[in-house]
Design a protein around this motif. Sequence first.
Motif, PDB file in Angstrom:
ATOM      1  N   SER A 171      -2.268  -7.330   5.686  1.00 26.94           N
ATOM      2  CA  SER A 171      -2.460  -8.779   5.671  1.00 26.94           C
ATOM      3  C   SER A 171      -2.909  -9.182   4.270  1.00 26.94           C
ATOM      4  O   SER A 171      -3.279  -8.337   3.460  1.00 26.94           O
ATOM      5  CB  SER A 171      -3.484  -9.206   6.723  1.00 26.94           C
ATOM      6  N   ARG A 172      -2.880 -10.487   4.020  1.00 25.91           N
ATOM      7  CA  ARG A 172      -3.309 -10.982   2.717  1.00 25.91           C
ATOM      8  C   ARG A 172      -3.989 -12.323   2.857  1.00 25.91           C
ATOM      9  O   ARG A 172      -3.720 -13.067   3.816  1.00 25.91           O
ATOM     10  CB  ARG A 172      -2.138 -11.058   1.735  1.00 25.91           C
ATOM     11  N   ASP A 173      -4.844 -12.636   1.890  1.00 24.89           N
ATOM     12  CA  ASP A 173      -5.499 -13.936   1.817  1.00 24.89           C
ATOM     13  C   ASP A 173      -5.252 -14.463   0.409  1.00 24.89           C
ATOM     14  O   ASP A 173      -5.919 -14.042  -0.549  1.00 24.89           O
ATOM     15  CB  ASP A 173      -6.992 -13.783   2.114  1.00 24.89           C
ATOM     16  N   ASN A 174      -4.302 -15.370   0.274  1.00 24.01           N
ATOM     17  CA  ASN A 174      -3.939 -15.877  -1.055  1.00 24.01           C
ATOM     18  C   ASN A 174      -5.023 -16.778  -1.651  1.00 24.01           C
ATOM     19  O   ASN A 174      -5.026 -17.025  -2.852  1.00 24.01           O
ATOM     20  CB  ASN A 174      -2.606 -16.605  -0.991  1.00 24.01           C
ATOM     21  N   ASN A 179      -7.217 -13.948  -3.283  1.00 26.13           N
ATOM     22  CA  ASN A 179      -6.535 -12.900  -4.059  1.00 26.13           C
ATOM     23  C   ASN A 179      -6.800 -11.506  -3.479  1.00 26.13           C
ATOM     24  O   ASN A 179      -7.092 -10.549  -4.203  1.00 26.13           O
ATOM     25  CB  ASN A 179      -6.972 -12.928  -5.525  1.00 26.13           C
ATOM     26  N   MET A 180      -6.702 -11.405  -2.156  1.00 24.36           N
ATOM     27  CA  MET A 180      -7.017 -10.151  -1.484  1.00 24.36           C
ATOM     28  C   MET A 180      -5.853  -9.701  -0.603  1.00 24.36           C
ATOM     29  O   MET A 180      -5.134 -10.527  -0.017  1.00 24.36           O
ATOM     30  CB  MET A 180      -8.244 -10.306  -0.600  1.00 24.36           C
ATOM     31  N   VAL A 181      -5.700  -8.393  -0.485  1.00 23.47           N
ATOM     32  CA  VAL A 181      -4.777  -7.804   0.482  1.00 23.47           C
ATOM     33  C   VAL A 181      -5.554  -6.722   1.226  1.00 23.47           C
ATOM     34  O   VAL A 181      -6.431  -6.065   0.660  1.00 23.47           O
ATOM     35  CB  VAL A 181      -3.500  -7.256  -0.185  1.00 23.47           C
ATOM     36  N   PHE A 182      -5.212  -6.559   2.503  1.00 20.41           N
ATOM     37  CA  PHE A 182      -5.964  -5.659   3.368  1.00 20.41           C
ATOM     38  C   PHE A 182      -5.028  -4.701   4.089  1.00 20.41           C
ATOM     39  O   PHE A 182      -3.851  -5.010   4.313  1.00 20.41           O
ATOM     40  CB  PHE A 182      -6.757  -6.455   4.413  1.00 20.41           C
ATOM     41  N   TRP A 193       0.856  -1.183   0.000  1.00 18.76           N
ATOM     42  CA  TRP A 193       0.000   0.000   0.000  1.00 18.76           C
ATOM     43  C   TRP A 193       0.892   1.233   0.000  1.00 18.76           C
ATOM     44  O   TRP A 193       1.867   1.309   0.757  1.00 18.76           O
ATOM     45  CB  TRP A 193      -0.901   0.018   1.232  1.00 18.76           C
ATOM     46  N   PHE A 194       0.510   2.174  -0.849  1.00 19.68           N
ATOM     47  CA  PHE A 194       1.146   3.482  -0.900  1.00 19.68           C
ATOM     48  C   PHE A 194       0.065   4.533  -0.697  1.00 19.68           C
ATOM     49  O   PHE A 194      -1.123   4.236  -0.826  1.00 19.68           O
ATOM     50  CB  PHE A 194       1.828   3.704  -2.255  1.00 19.68           C
ATOM     51  N   ARG A 195       0.473   5.758  -0.422  1.00 21.82           N
ATOM     52  CA  ARG A 195      -0.506   6.839  -0.318  1.00 21.82           C
ATOM     53  C   ARG A 195       0.084   8.125  -0.870  1.00 21.82           C
ATOM     54  O   ARG A 195       1.308   8.318  -0.875  1.00 21.82           O
ATOM     55  CB  ARG A 195      -0.957   7.044   1.126  1.00 21.82           C
TER      56      ARG A 195
END
Length: 128
Positions: A71-74, A77-80, A36-38
């Motif tokens: 966090s991620r859920d492979n 296909n998600m990243v949080f 994540w960038f901002r």
Amino acid sequence: QVQLVESGGGLVQPGGSLRLSCEASVRTFSNYAMAWFRQAPGKERDHVASISVTGADTYYAESVKGRFTISRDNTKNMVFLQMNSLKPEDTAVYYCAADLAYNDYARTSSLASTMNYWGQGTQVTVSS
């Protein structure tokens, strides 16, 4: 080709929380480190947090350490990005990014110039 779609941004009061999500359209999500960038108005795009391909390693900017969790859920296909104790200076457009990785270290995926794919961004505004 990888498509990234962020969601979860919005307006929150100082001290509040938000959870950003990013869904990746790719068959081999586990080959990509995620970050994540901002970017605030008039400023450069800054690194916020990275997570390695397996999720075993994470790396945070000093300004968010202890407040944000990536966090991620492979399997999905998600990243949080869980953001707690939000401050007005956290106000920015938040971008999800993917880096085709060859190791399991998060820090190697913390430069904007090395990221391969970007989402369209989601606005986070922290204000009373």
